[in-house]
Design a protein around this motif. Sequence first.
Motif, PDB file in Angstrom:
ATOM      1  N   VAL A 240      -4.604   4.964   3.537  1.00  0.00           N
ATOM      2  CA  VAL A 240      -3.995   4.411   5.082  1.00  0.00           C
ATOM      3  C   VAL A 240      -2.481   5.173   5.129  1.00  0.00           C
ATOM      4  O   VAL A 240      -2.071   5.752   3.909  1.00  0.00           O
ATOM      5  CB  VAL A 240      -3.730   2.827   4.952  1.00  0.00           C
ATOM      6  N   ASP A 241      -2.037   5.000   6.537  1.00  0.00           N
ATOM      7  CA  ASP A 241      -0.668   5.889   6.376  1.00  0.00           C
ATOM      8  C   ASP A 241       0.449   5.468   5.497  1.00  0.00           C
ATOM      9  O   ASP A 241       1.173   6.319   5.093  1.00  0.00           O
ATOM     10  CB  ASP A 241      -0.311   5.763   7.874  1.00  0.00           C
ATOM     11  N   LYS A 242       0.591   4.024   5.384  1.00  0.00           N
ATOM     12  CA  LYS A 242       1.837   3.601   4.661  1.00  0.00           C
ATOM     13  C   LYS A 242       1.573   2.179   4.050  1.00  0.00           C
ATOM     14  O   LYS A 242       0.993   1.237   5.060  1.00  0.00           O
ATOM     15  CB  LYS A 242       2.934   3.702   5.643  1.00  0.00           C
ATOM     16  N   ILE A 243       1.796   1.904   3.000  1.00  0.00           N
ATOM     17  CA  ILE A 243       2.195   0.597   2.303  1.00  0.00           C
ATOM     18  C   ILE A 243       3.144   0.292   1.572  1.00  0.00           C
ATOM     19  O   ILE A 243       3.716   1.033   0.923  1.00  0.00           O
ATOM     20  CB  ILE A 243       0.903   0.317   1.311  1.00  0.00           C
ATOM     21  N   ASN A 244       4.045  -0.669   2.097  1.00  0.00           N
ATOM     22  CA  ASN A 244       5.417  -1.030   1.303  1.00  0.00           C
ATOM     23  C   ASN A 244       5.111  -1.591  -0.034  1.00  0.00           C
ATOM     24  O   ASN A 244       4.411  -2.344  -0.517  1.00  0.00           O
ATOM     25  CB  ASN A 244       5.951  -2.029   2.270  1.00  0.00           C
ATOM     26  N   ILE A 245       6.119  -1.147  -0.740  1.00  0.00           N
ATOM     27  CA  ILE A 245       6.027  -1.667  -2.297  1.00  0.00           C
ATOM     28  C   ILE A 245       7.152  -2.787  -2.222  1.00  0.00           C
ATOM     29  O   ILE A 245       8.212  -2.721  -1.702  1.00  0.00           O
ATOM     30  CB  ILE A 245       6.538  -0.829  -3.209  1.00  0.00           C
ATOM     31  N   ARG A 246       6.793  -3.912  -3.013  1.00  0.00           N
ATOM     32  CA  ARG A 246       7.686  -5.162  -2.935  1.00  0.00           C
ATOM     33  C   ARG A 246       7.870  -5.503  -4.139  1.00  0.00           C
ATOM     34  O   ARG A 246       7.282  -5.291  -5.095  1.00  0.00           O
ATOM     35  CB  ARG A 246       6.910  -6.340  -1.941  1.00  0.00           C
ATOM     36  N   LEU A 247       9.071  -6.530  -4.182  1.00  0.00           N
ATOM     37  CA  LEU A 247       9.313  -7.067  -5.679  1.00  0.00           C
ATOM     38  C   LEU A 247       8.547  -8.416  -5.778  1.00  0.00           C
ATOM     39  O   LEU A 247       8.966  -8.918  -6.897  1.00  0.00           O
ATOM     40  CB  LEU A 247      10.795  -7.041  -5.915  1.00  0.00           C
ATOM     41  N   ALA A 248       7.852  -8.699  -4.980  1.00  0.00           N
ATOM     42  CA  ALA A 248       6.972 -10.078  -5.356  1.00  0.00           C
ATOM     43  C   ALA A 248       5.741  -9.928  -4.227  1.00  0.00           C
ATOM     44  O   ALA A 248       5.617  -9.210  -3.256  1.00  0.00           O
ATOM     45  CB  ALA A 248       7.685 -11.160  -4.684  1.00  0.00           C
ATOM     46  N   PRO A 249       4.660 -10.694  -4.603  1.00  0.00           N
ATOM     47  CA  PRO A 249       3.432 -10.554  -3.873  1.00  0.00           C
ATOM     48  C   PRO A 249       3.361 -11.248  -2.787  1.00  0.00           C
ATOM     49  O   PRO A 249       2.702 -12.320  -2.626  1.00  0.00           O
ATOM     50  CB  PRO A 249       2.208 -11.097  -4.988  1.00  0.00           C
TER      51      PRO A 249
ATOM     52  N   LYS B  94      11.780  -0.117 -14.076  1.00  0.00           N
ATOM     53  CA  LYS B  94      11.327  -1.070 -15.382  1.00  0.00           C
ATOM     54  C   LYS B  94      11.021  -2.416 -14.927  1.00  0.00           C
ATOM     55  O   LYS B  94      10.772  -3.628 -15.302  1.00  0.00           O
ATOM     56  CB  LYS B  94      12.408  -1.301 -16.501  1.00  0.00           C
ATOM     57  N   ASN B  95      11.036  -2.509 -13.262  1.00  0.00           N
ATOM     58  CA  ASN B  95      10.741  -3.797 -12.700  1.00  0.00           C
ATOM     59  C   ASN B  95       9.502  -3.945 -12.396  1.00  0.00           C
ATOM     60  O   ASN B  95       8.757  -2.786 -12.004  1.00  0.00           O
ATOM     61  CB  ASN B  95      11.570  -4.176 -11.426  1.00  0.00           C
ATOM     62  N   ARG B  96       8.468  -4.944 -12.046  1.00  0.00           N
ATOM     63  CA  ARG B  96       7.473  -5.045 -11.674  1.00  0.00           C
ATOM     64  C   ARG B  96       7.384  -4.921 -10.223  1.00  0.00           C
ATOM     65  O   ARG B  96       7.895  -5.683  -9.379  1.00  0.00           O
ATOM     66  CB  ARG B  96       6.914  -6.544 -12.159  1.00  0.00           C
ATOM     67  N   HIS B  97       6.613  -4.216  -9.814  1.00  0.00           N
ATOM     68  CA  HIS B  97       6.214  -3.876  -8.495  1.00  0.00           C
ATOM     69  C   HIS B  97       4.861  -4.334  -8.009  1.00  0.00           C
ATOM     70  O   HIS B  97       4.023  -4.669  -8.630  1.00  0.00           O
ATOM     71  CB  HIS B  97       6.216  -2.232  -8.027  1.00  0.00           C
ATOM     72  N   TRP B  98       4.772  -4.671  -6.725  1.00  0.00           N
ATOM     73  CA  TRP B  98       3.697  -5.197  -6.129  1.00  0.00           C
ATOM     74  C   TRP B  98       3.142  -4.634  -4.652  1.00  0.00           C
ATOM     75  O   TRP B  98       4.292  -4.333  -3.819  1.00  0.00           O
ATOM     76  CB  TRP B  98       4.000  -6.785  -5.644  1.00  0.00           C
ATOM     77  N   MET B  99       2.086  -4.537  -4.305  1.00  0.00           N
ATOM     78  CA  MET B  99       1.881  -3.803  -2.955  1.00  0.00           C
ATOM     79  C   MET B  99       0.563  -4.483  -2.647  1.00  0.00           C
ATOM     80  O   MET B  99      -0.563  -4.675  -3.410  1.00  0.00           O
ATOM     81  CB  MET B  99       1.425  -2.320  -3.311  1.00  0.00           C
ATOM     82  N   ALA B 100       0.223  -4.710  -1.175  1.00  0.00           N
ATOM     83  CA  ALA B 100      -0.970  -5.222  -0.600  1.00  0.00           C
ATOM     84  C   ALA B 100      -1.757  -4.066  -0.700  1.00  0.00           C
ATOM     85  O   ALA B 100      -1.492  -2.878  -0.060  1.00  0.00           O
ATOM     86  CB  ALA B 100      -0.545  -5.882   0.596  1.00  0.00           C
ATOM     87  N   VAL B 101      -3.139  -4.282  -1.041  1.00  0.00           N
ATOM     88  CA  VAL B 101      -3.937  -3.225  -0.960  1.00  0.00           C
ATOM     89  C   VAL B 101      -5.434  -3.587  -0.098  1.00  0.00           C
ATOM     90  O   VAL B 101      -6.670  -2.827  -0.445  1.00  0.00           O
ATOM     91  CB  VAL B 101      -4.291  -2.632  -2.245  1.00  0.00           C
TER      92      VAL B 101
END
Length: 251
Positions: free
Chosen positions: A179-188, A227-234
């Motif tokens: 898809v065009d773009k999915i933001n990366i976040r620091l929490a789900p 070194k932080n945990r990243h989260w992304m809706a897929v």
Amino acid sequence: MASFFDEKEREENNVTKSFNEFRNQVLGKGYNIDGAYGNQCWDGYAKYCQYLGYPYANCTTSGYVKDIWNNRKTNGMLKNFVEVEIMQPGDIAVFKEVKGWTPLSHIAIFVKDLGNGYGLFLGQNQGGANGNFNEVKFPYSATFATAFRPKMFANSSETVLNKIPNDFIKESATFYCNVDKINIRLAPSLKGQLTGDWYENGMTVKYDGYVKREGYVWISWVSSKTKNRHWMAVGELNKNGYNTKPYGTFK
């Protein structure tokens, strides 16, 4: 487990601390709130309600604690608790009549996930001396469909989650974005703090697990840079919890 808190995450941490304070106060002790039949599981639930400052519901239909869930829409439970399908520490679970586990129904407080379909629960009349508070492993299959989360805990939302949560499902795989773009976040969560980075069509990421929250599948990995945990809706979940609208492919 290390965590990096902003104001909202500190609020969530205080929720866990409050439950842990109750847990530390009652473990190994017994309470007979109604003065009948000794230290029953209902008394443990009532003691927790007193700690929270909430009124407790009674078993008015069958005389057993299954009434608390069955009559939840009329017994006042939903005035101070919200129903949840995925438990966090401090949520109240009501158990069905299940042979070998909870034959007369049961009520206890969720402590943590033990994996393989089991959780650890704090409660009375579950094998402790004199029915006193102890912690026991129970299968989630024995619980009713929803648990009760105290409303004072329900509004806290994590914007940073740099740890493995209880509902995390381990999976080592690669996600291929289409898809065009999915933001990366620091929490789900859609309220999760944005990192300022994103994935675009054709990009890939190796992840170590996922959670299902807010109607989405969220994959996760530890950033080699921060070194932080990243989260992304897929992908988007249907009413049965399946990812029927994926934002890419998984290999």
